[in-house]
Design a protein around this motif. Sequence first.
Motif, mmCIF file in Angstrom:
data_model
loop_
_atom_site.group_PDB
_atom_site.id
_atom_site.type_symbol
_atom_site.label_atom_id
_atom_site.label_comp_id
_atom_site.label_asym_id
_atom_site.label_seq_id
_atom_site.Cartn_x
_atom_site.Cartn_y
_atom_site.Cartn_z
ATOM 1 N N ALA A 41 -17.485 6.843 -35.453
ATOM 2 C CA ALA A 41 -17.605 8.121 -36.159
ATOM 3 C C ALA A 41 -16.424 8.331 -37.088
ATOM 4 C CB ALA A 41 -17.710 9.264 -35.151
ATOM 5 N N LEU A 42 -15.228 7.992 -36.626
ATOM 6 C CA LEU A 42 -14.045 8.207 -37.459
ATOM 7 C C LEU A 42 -14.118 7.366 -38.730
ATOM 8 C CD1 LEU A 42 -11.318 9.480 -37.889
ATOM 9 C CD2 LEU A 42 -10.283 7.692 -36.475
ATOM 10 N N GLN A 43 -14.524 6.107 -38.616
ATOM 11 C CA GLN A 43 -14.673 5.271 -39.808
ATOM 12 C C GLN A 43 -15.709 5.851 -40.755
ATOM 13 O OE1 GLN A 43 -15.437 1.202 -38.724
ATOM 14 N NE2 GLN A 43 -13.705 1.081 -37.318
ATOM 15 N N TYR A 44 -16.799 6.344 -40.193
ATOM 16 C CA TYR A 44 -17.896 6.942 -40.972
ATOM 17 C C TYR A 44 -17.421 8.197 -41.694
ATOM 18 C CZ TYR A 44 -22.454 9.392 -41.465
ATOM 19 O OH TYR A 44 -23.545 10.081 -41.922
ATOM 20 N N PHE A 45 -16.704 9.064 -40.970
ATOM 21 C CA PHE A 45 -16.272 10.336 -41.545
ATOM 22 C C PHE A 45 -15.226 10.133 -42.631
ATOM 23 C CE2 PHE A 45 -17.193 12.419 -37.159
ATOM 24 C CZ PHE A 45 -18.552 12.376 -37.439
ATOM 25 N N ARG A 46 -14.408 9.102 -42.495
ATOM 26 C CA ARG A 46 -13.324 8.894 -43.464
ATOM 27 C C ARG A 46 -13.824 8.398 -44.813
ATOM 28 N NH1 ARG A 46 -8.516 6.237 -39.681
ATOM 29 N NH2 ARG A 46 -7.481 8.218 -39.172
ATOM 30 N N ARG A 47 -15.066 7.982 -44.892
ATOM 31 C CA ARG A 47 -15.599 7.446 -46.152
ATOM 32 C C ARG A 47 -16.162 8.534 -47.064
ATOM 33 N NH1 ARG A 47 -17.754 3.195 -42.773
ATOM 34 N NH2 ARG A 47 -19.820 4.149 -42.875
ATOM 35 N N THR A 48 -16.049 9.784 -46.703
ATOM 36 C CA THR A 48 -16.653 10.843 -47.507
ATOM 37 C C THR A 48 -15.671 11.980 -47.733
ATOM 38 O OG1 THR A 48 -18.631 12.231 -47.692
ATOM 39 C CG2 THR A 48 -17.546 12.150 -45.541
ATOM 40 N N LYS A 49 -16.079 12.930 -48.559
ATOM 41 C CA LYS A 49 -15.253 14.117 -48.801
ATOM 42 C C LYS A 49 -16.160 15.323 -48.994
ATOM 43 C CE LYS A 49 -14.877 13.302 -53.811
ATOM 44 N NZ LYS A 49 -13.946 13.155 -54.956
ATOM 45 N N ASN A 50 -15.562 16.506 -48.845
ATOM 46 C CA ASN A 50 -16.289 17.770 -48.967
ATOM 47 C C ASN A 50 -17.533 17.773 -48.079
ATOM 48 O OD1 ASN A 50 -14.407 18.654 -50.876
ATOM 49 N ND2 ASN A 50 -15.607 17.890 -52.585
ATOM 50 N N ALA A 51 -17.340 17.372 -46.835
ATOM 51 C CA ALA A 51 -18.465 17.244 -45.912
ATOM 52 C C ALA A 51 -18.321 18.214 -44.748
ATOM 53 C CB ALA A 51 -18.554 15.818 -45.372
ATOM 54 N N ALA A 52 -19.445 18.471 -44.091
ATOM 55 C CA ALA A 52 -19.469 19.181 -42.818
ATOM 56 C C ALA A 52 -20.106 18.244 -41.795
ATOM 57 C CB ALA A 52 -20.258 20.476 -42.918
ATOM 58 N N VAL A 53 -19.495 18.141 -40.647
ATOM 59 C CA VAL A 53 -20.042 17.327 -39.566
ATOM 60 C C VAL A 53 -20.889 18.221 -38.667
ATOM 61 C CG1 VAL A 53 -19.493 16.017 -37.488
ATOM 62 C CG2 VAL A 53 -18.220 15.608 -39.613
ATOM 63 N N ILE A 54 -22.102 17.788 -38.390
ATOM 64 C CA ILE A 54 -23.004 18.517 -37.503
ATOM 65 C C ILE A 54 -23.217 17.679 -36.252
ATOM 66 C CG2 ILE A 54 -25.286 19.565 -37.251
ATOM 67 C CD1 ILE A 54 -25.410 19.900 -40.250
ATOM 68 N N THR A 55 -22.904 18.250 -35.109
ATOM 69 C CA THR A 55 -23.034 17.516 -33.852
ATOM 70 C C THR A 55 -23.164 18.494 -32.699
ATOM 71 O OG1 THR A 55 -22.088 15.703 -32.559
ATOM 72 C CG2 THR A 55 -20.559 17.381 -33.363
ATOM 73 N N GLY A 56 -23.514 17.985 -31.541
ATOM 74 C CA GLY A 56 -23.630 18.830 -30.372
ATOM 75 C C GLY A 56 -22.272 19.356 -29.928
ATOM 76 N N GLY A 57 -22.251 20.572 -29.426
ATOM 77 C CA GLY A 57 -20.988 21.169 -29.003
ATOM 78 C C GLY A 57 -20.353 20.476 -27.827
ATOM 79 N N ASP A 58 -21.103 19.627 -27.132
ATOM 80 C CA ASP A 58 -20.574 18.904 -25.987
ATOM 81 C C ASP A 58 -20.034 17.523 -26.365
ATOM 82 O OD1 ASP A 58 -23.058 17.954 -26.672
ATOM 83 O OD2 ASP A 58 -23.772 17.698 -24.612
ATOM 84 N N ARG A 59 -20.046 17.177 -27.663
ATOM 85 C CA ARG A 59 -19.578 15.857 -28.112
ATOM 86 C C ARG A 59 -18.109 15.937 -28.543
ATOM 87 N NH1 ARG A 59 -23.447 12.122 -29.438
ATOM 88 N NH2 ARG A 59 -21.624 10.740 -29.395
ATOM 89 N N SER A 60 -17.233 16.067 -27.581
ATOM 90 C CA SER A 60 -15.804 16.265 -27.867
ATOM 91 C C SER A 60 -15.217 15.115 -28.668
ATOM 92 C CB SER A 60 -15.025 16.427 -26.557
ATOM 93 O OG SER A 60 -15.430 17.597 -25.882
ATOM 94 N N GLU A 61 -15.647 13.870 -28.386
ATOM 95 C CA GLU A 61 -15.086 12.714 -29.095
ATOM 96 C C GLU A 61 -15.484 12.719 -30.575
ATOM 97 O OE1 GLU A 61 -19.182 11.274 -27.956
ATOM 98 O OE2 GLU A 61 -17.668 12.695 -27.224
ATOM 99 N N ILE A 62 -16.689 13.205 -30.863
ATOM 100 C CA ILE A 62 -17.129 13.307 -32.259
ATOM 101 C C ILE A 62 -16.335 14.397 -32.980
ATOM 102 C CG2 ILE A 62 -19.073 13.838 -33.783
ATOM 103 C CD1 ILE A 62 -19.372 11.188 -32.413
ATOM 104 N N ILE A 63 -16.147 15.514 -32.309
ATOM 105 C CA ILE A 63 -15.390 16.612 -32.912
ATOM 106 C C ILE A 63 -13.959 16.175 -33.192
ATOM 107 C CG2 ILE A 63 -14.603 18.988 -32.599
ATOM 108 C CD1 ILE A 63 -16.988 19.337 -30.635
ATOM 109 N N ALA A 64 -13.362 15.456 -32.241
ATOM 110 C CA ALA A 64 -11.995 14.974 -32.438
ATOM 111 C C ALA A 64 -11.914 14.013 -33.620
ATOM 112 C CB ALA A 64 -11.501 14.293 -31.158
ATOM 113 N N ALA A 65 -12.918 13.143 -33.761
ATOM 114 C CA ALA A 65 -12.942 12.213 -34.896
ATOM 115 C C ALA A 65 -13.077 12.968 -36.215
ATOM 116 C CB ALA A 65 -14.088 11.214 -34.728
ATOM 117 N N ALA A 66 -13.916 13.978 -36.230
ATOM 118 C CA ALA A 66 -14.105 14.774 -37.455
ATOM 119 C C ALA A 66 -12.804 15.450 -37.873
ATOM 120 C CB ALA A 66 -15.197 15.807 -37.235
#
Length: 394
Positions: free
Chosen positions: A249-274
């Motif tokens: 997720a972190l590699q994926y998120f770093r390739r973009t800009k002006n983005a919003a990440v949408i994910t489940g509220g229980d996905r702490s690792e995704i939120i941390a990567a974002a």
Amino acid sequence: MHTNTLLVTSITESTGKTAVTLALGGLAQERGLTVGYMKPKGTRLQSNVGKTLDEDPMLARELLGLDSEMHQMEPIVYSPTFVDGVVRGQEDPDELGGIVEEYFAELAADTDLMLIEGGGSWTTGGIVDLTDVDIADRLDANVLLVADYEQSRDLDDIVVAAESFGDRLAGVLFNGVTDAAFDDLEQEAVPFLESRGVPVLGVVPRERELAGVRVDDLADELGAKAVTEGDTEAYVERFLVGAMGGDAALQYFRRTKNAAVITGGDRSEIIAAALEAPGVNAIILTGGHRPTQAVLGQAEQKGVPVLLATGDTLSVVDRAEAVVNTGRARDEETIARMRELLHDHADVDALLGDETAENGSDDAAGDEAAAGEEGGSDTDGATGDAGDGERDAQ
């Protein structure tokens, strides 16, 4: 009265077609022309008093001051139900085409310029023989093709569309062009297209305000609750769905800009990567789950707004994308800015049609002369509007 008809179509959805169409309408009115509007195939749908209607004709009525009826401006509601009916043989293409022609004739009466907005992309309507090519032929319209541009291979679709419209194509308008693509477009792509007989009438640069939506406006539209403080005036242009592991997720998120990440509220690792990605301007959490206080504290420290939205991830993605895709043409301020951009970066006379521009100048001159004979009592209508056109036109 001769009516000039211009069909504004696009290669794909969300290219700013509505903003361009209504901006041209405003420019024409500032030149003293009477303008009509029609969108034969309503594709940007919302429910209104029990009936599904397209938002764009409603906006046109408001901003262009039109009193046309919605059933005239939008004769075909191109909804999923309509498409299903076509597939089942419940719609007659010839009858639908006749309805479009009938309402067009009613709307075009006593107008100098009729603006026809295409639906979706230029190929929408093929199942009822009403692509924008078909519409242009039926209504004897010139065509403006709105396109975006990122790289040379984008020219494939433009060349195919240009060949399909043939002599009806007035030209191509590139909209929302990034700084990174601008030089290549002007130095390579434009000369290539013009060598193929495809006129390019303008290259409009990308503006953040027209390309996305502010975080606070996005929250309002989604009915989402902010659970952290952050930069709510930042812009969101795209959405990333967090459905993988934290490292990926972190590699994926770093390739973009002006983005919003949408994910489940229980996905702490995704939120941390974002929160580690500099291009993520907001995090939207779904599923009714609230993250841990530690995660919220990290978001607060980094100044990234965290929003809690109702619904599952896919439904929130659909709603969020609809907000961004329609947000660029939803108000008078946006259309006014597009007028300015067209004035600075496009051939407005060619966009409106040489004959139309000529007639507008003649009419304005005639009004001014008549006002002079009557002691100047009517000059505001002729010269004041023209002044506004020079100041506000794009």
